[in-house]
Design an enzyme around this catalytic site. Structure first.
Site, PDB file in Angstrom:
ATOM      1  N   GLY A  78      -1.844   6.059  -1.343  1.00  0.00           N
ATOM      2  CA  GLY A  78      -2.943   7.435  -3.013  1.00  0.00           C
ATOM      3  C   GLY A  78      -4.400   5.328  -2.325  1.00  0.00           C
ATOM      4  O   GLY A  78      -4.978   6.629  -2.945  1.00  0.00           O
TER       5      GLY A  78
ATOM      6  N   ALA B 170       0.662  -1.002   0.134  1.00  0.00           N
ATOM      7  CA  ALA B 170      -0.405  -0.289   0.268  1.00  0.00           C
ATOM      8  C   ALA B 170       0.908   1.718  -0.157  1.00  0.00           C
ATOM      9  O   ALA B 170      -0.057   2.460  -0.584  1.00  0.00           O
ATOM     10  CB  ALA B 170      -0.655  -0.354   1.035  1.00  0.00           C
ATOM     11  N   ALA B 171       1.919   1.395   0.449  1.00  0.00           N
ATOM     12  CA  ALA B 171       3.117   2.246   0.832  1.00  0.00           C
ATOM     13  C   ALA B 171       3.060   3.023  -0.837  1.00  0.00           C
ATOM     14  O   ALA B 171       3.720   2.525  -1.648  1.00  0.00           O
ATOM     15  CB  ALA B 171       3.888   2.257   1.470  1.00  0.00           C
TER      16      ALA B 171
ATOM     17  N   ASP C  78       5.431  -9.013   6.153  1.00  0.00           N
ATOM     18  CA  ASP C  78       5.059  -9.809   4.289  1.00  0.00           C
ATOM     19  C   ASP C  78       4.253 -10.931   4.138  1.00  0.00           C
ATOM     20  O   ASP C  78       2.909 -10.365   5.250  1.00  0.00           O
ATOM     21  CB  ASP C  78       6.419 -10.877   4.982  1.00  0.00           C
ATOM     22  CG  ASP C  78       6.700 -12.142   3.271  1.00  0.00           C
ATOM     23  OD1 ASP C  78       7.546 -10.736   2.809  1.00  0.00           O
ATOM     24  OD2 ASP C  78       6.024 -12.037   2.932  1.00  0.00           O
TER      25      ASP C  78
ATOM     26  N   CYS D 148       2.225  -0.829 -12.354  1.00  0.00           N
ATOM     27  CA  CYS D 148       2.485  -0.064 -13.176  1.00  0.00           C
ATOM     28  C   CYS D 148       3.120   0.031 -14.738  1.00  0.00           C
ATOM     29  O   CYS D 148       4.740   0.631 -14.410  1.00  0.00           O
ATOM     30  CB  CYS D 148       2.945   1.239 -12.375  1.00  0.00           C
ATOM     31  SG  CYS D 148       4.660   0.962 -11.375  1.00  0.00           S
TER      32      CYS D 148
END
Length: 458
Positions: A111, A107-108, A157, A227
């Site tokens: 956003g 998640a870091a 993890d 991405c």
């Protein structure tokens, strides 16, 4: 832009006649986009910005301001988020229609987690995680600034989630990837790219997906995103999930003018963002529904940390928040609040995972003193009537956010809620001729490149 030869050889056949347009787009400046926090009562002038069409709260800005020197940015009024990644909103909108337990696994900096937090119902719970400790603390900071009470931040993890059998209704895996979609924004992504790294990413992504799969309920929703552009990390992985783990690939309803591209391999409902077709960076997303394997969830083991009775915390401090049907619990000298709905969940999660933060941190007991927390100041549930308030101008707000000494003229003695444009930004303790700056040391603005005039994004 000097692209790696291996990248050109792999990507050019995917784009065919669009290759030159793609190259041209990579040499253009990246668009700037933000997403508003709908709970902070900030209104943007839509006559000077363009809306991100696939996300209700997303907007493109005409230029990049110095966000660091906008106090409203630090107050969690908006998040600077790449527009393509806001497409997660469409997956949630179309397939998450009731109260849910949701996991954002990788998640870091936060956003997509803040987007989920805004989207989900009050009776839903978000567990947001990152495996790297330093990144997990950044994630916790951004979640805190967003101000919700029904969130838990963990540092684990993916293999740790195997133990939470069938716990989550929705899992988002925004997988660590080769980052081809970030070439325009990050020159380092180009330098780090290699064919071998793509292969390593595929192996890591499949390990992550295998580890987390057990925690997703039968008929639960998996949102998988990257991405990057290559087929191996995208279509091939989606087909691997479908065949190896057991899931159906779900379609999304789109508007043609969004410019979202279909699969480049096979006729499957997956969604690609290319910078020459959409106003954003490279992005890939697929939605899958886990098959019903008819396995009952395992029994919950006895929680290692029982929450304390909610009546232990003084009513004076419980009145700091407007959170109906809440419970209060402590960890050491720190006190927290969450909706009572999640009392068992926080103990359960705490027994399996390394919890960094949860709910709203109300404050810390030090001797006879109770120091209100930054989490409380930025919470959507703070009872502002419980505190004296002091409005700061821009220069003094920046000074506060740099954690510099303060002088609060005419302010009462004691704990003061500091505001900027009537928006809380934190606490100070006023002591006659000076005030103790209580802004978190690790959050402070470190840059000395102060602009000549006020930064006003809105």
């Amino acid at each position: 832009m000097n692209l790696p030869c291996g990248f050109i050889e792999k990507t050019k056949p995917l784009l065919k006649q669009d290759w030159e347009a793609f190259l041209s787009a990579l040499n253009n400046e990246s668009p700037v986009s933000i997403r508003l926090n709908k709970n902070k009562n900030i209104f943007i002038n839509e006559t000077i910005v363009n809306k991100v069409p696939w996300c209700n709260e997303g907007f493109y800005l005409p230029q990049r301001p110095q966000f660091t020197f906008d106090p409203l940015f630090h107050a969690g009024c908006y998040y600077v988020q790449e527009a393509s990644s806001m497409f997660v909103f469409q997956a949630l909108k179309q397939y998450v229609t009731e109260d849910s337990k949701i996991l954002d696994l990788c998640a870091a900096p936060g956003g997509k987690s803040t987007l989920i937090a805004d989207f989900m119902t009050d009776n839903s719970l978000l567990v947001t995680n990152d495996v790297i400790k330093s990144r997990a603390f950044i994630l916790s900071e951004n979640i805190t600034k967003w101000g919700h009470s029904n969130t838990i931040v963990t540092n684990n993890d993916p293999s740790s989630f195997i133990q939470l059998k069938h716990y989550f209704d929705v899992v988002l895996v925004d997988a660590p990837c080769s980052g081809e979609g970030m070439f325009r924004k990050d020159a380092g992504a180009i330098e780090e790219w290699s064919l071998d790294n793509v292969k390593l990413c595929v192996e890591r992504q499949r390990r992550i997906l295998s580890d987390v799969w057990n925690s997703l309920k039968p008929n639960g929703i998996l949102i998988y995103s990257t991405c990057t552009y290559n087929v191996e990390e995208n279509e091939d992985n989606v087909l691997w999930i479908k065949d190896k783990l057991g899931a159906d690939i779900l379609p999304l309803e789109l508007e043609k003018e969004w410019g979202v591209s279909p699969s480049v391999k096979g006729d499957i409902p997956v969604y690609r963002f290319f910078p020459h077709k959409t106003k954003g960076e490279g992005f890939f997303l697929a939605v899958l529904r886990k098959h019903d394997d008819n396995i009952n969830p395992s029994r919950r083991k006895k929680e290692k940390n029982k929450v304390k009775n909610k009546d232990i915390l003084s009513k004076d401090y419980r009145d700091y928040i407007n959170l109906s049907d809440s419970f209060y619990y402590s960890k050491g000298e720190n006190w927290y609040a969450m909706p009572n709905t999640f009392k068992e969940d926080i103990s359960f999660i705490d027994s399996y995972l390394n919890v960094i933060s949860s709910g709203i941190k109300i404050g810390e007991t030090k001797g006879k003193d109770f120091i209100p927390a930054q989490s409380l100041a930025l919470s959507n549930f703070i009872n502002r009537r419980a505190f004296a308030e002091y409005e700061l101008d821009w220069k003094n707000a920046i000074s506060y956010l740099k954690r510099e000494p303060l002088v609060l003229t005419d302010a009462p003695i004691g704990y003061i809620l500091l505001t900027y444009k009537n928006t809380p930004i934190g606490f100070a303790k006023n002591i006659k001729r000076r005030a103790n700056n209580l802004y978190p040391q690790e959050w402070r603005i470190r840059s000395n490149n102060l602009p000549d005039s006020e930064v006003n994004v809105f």
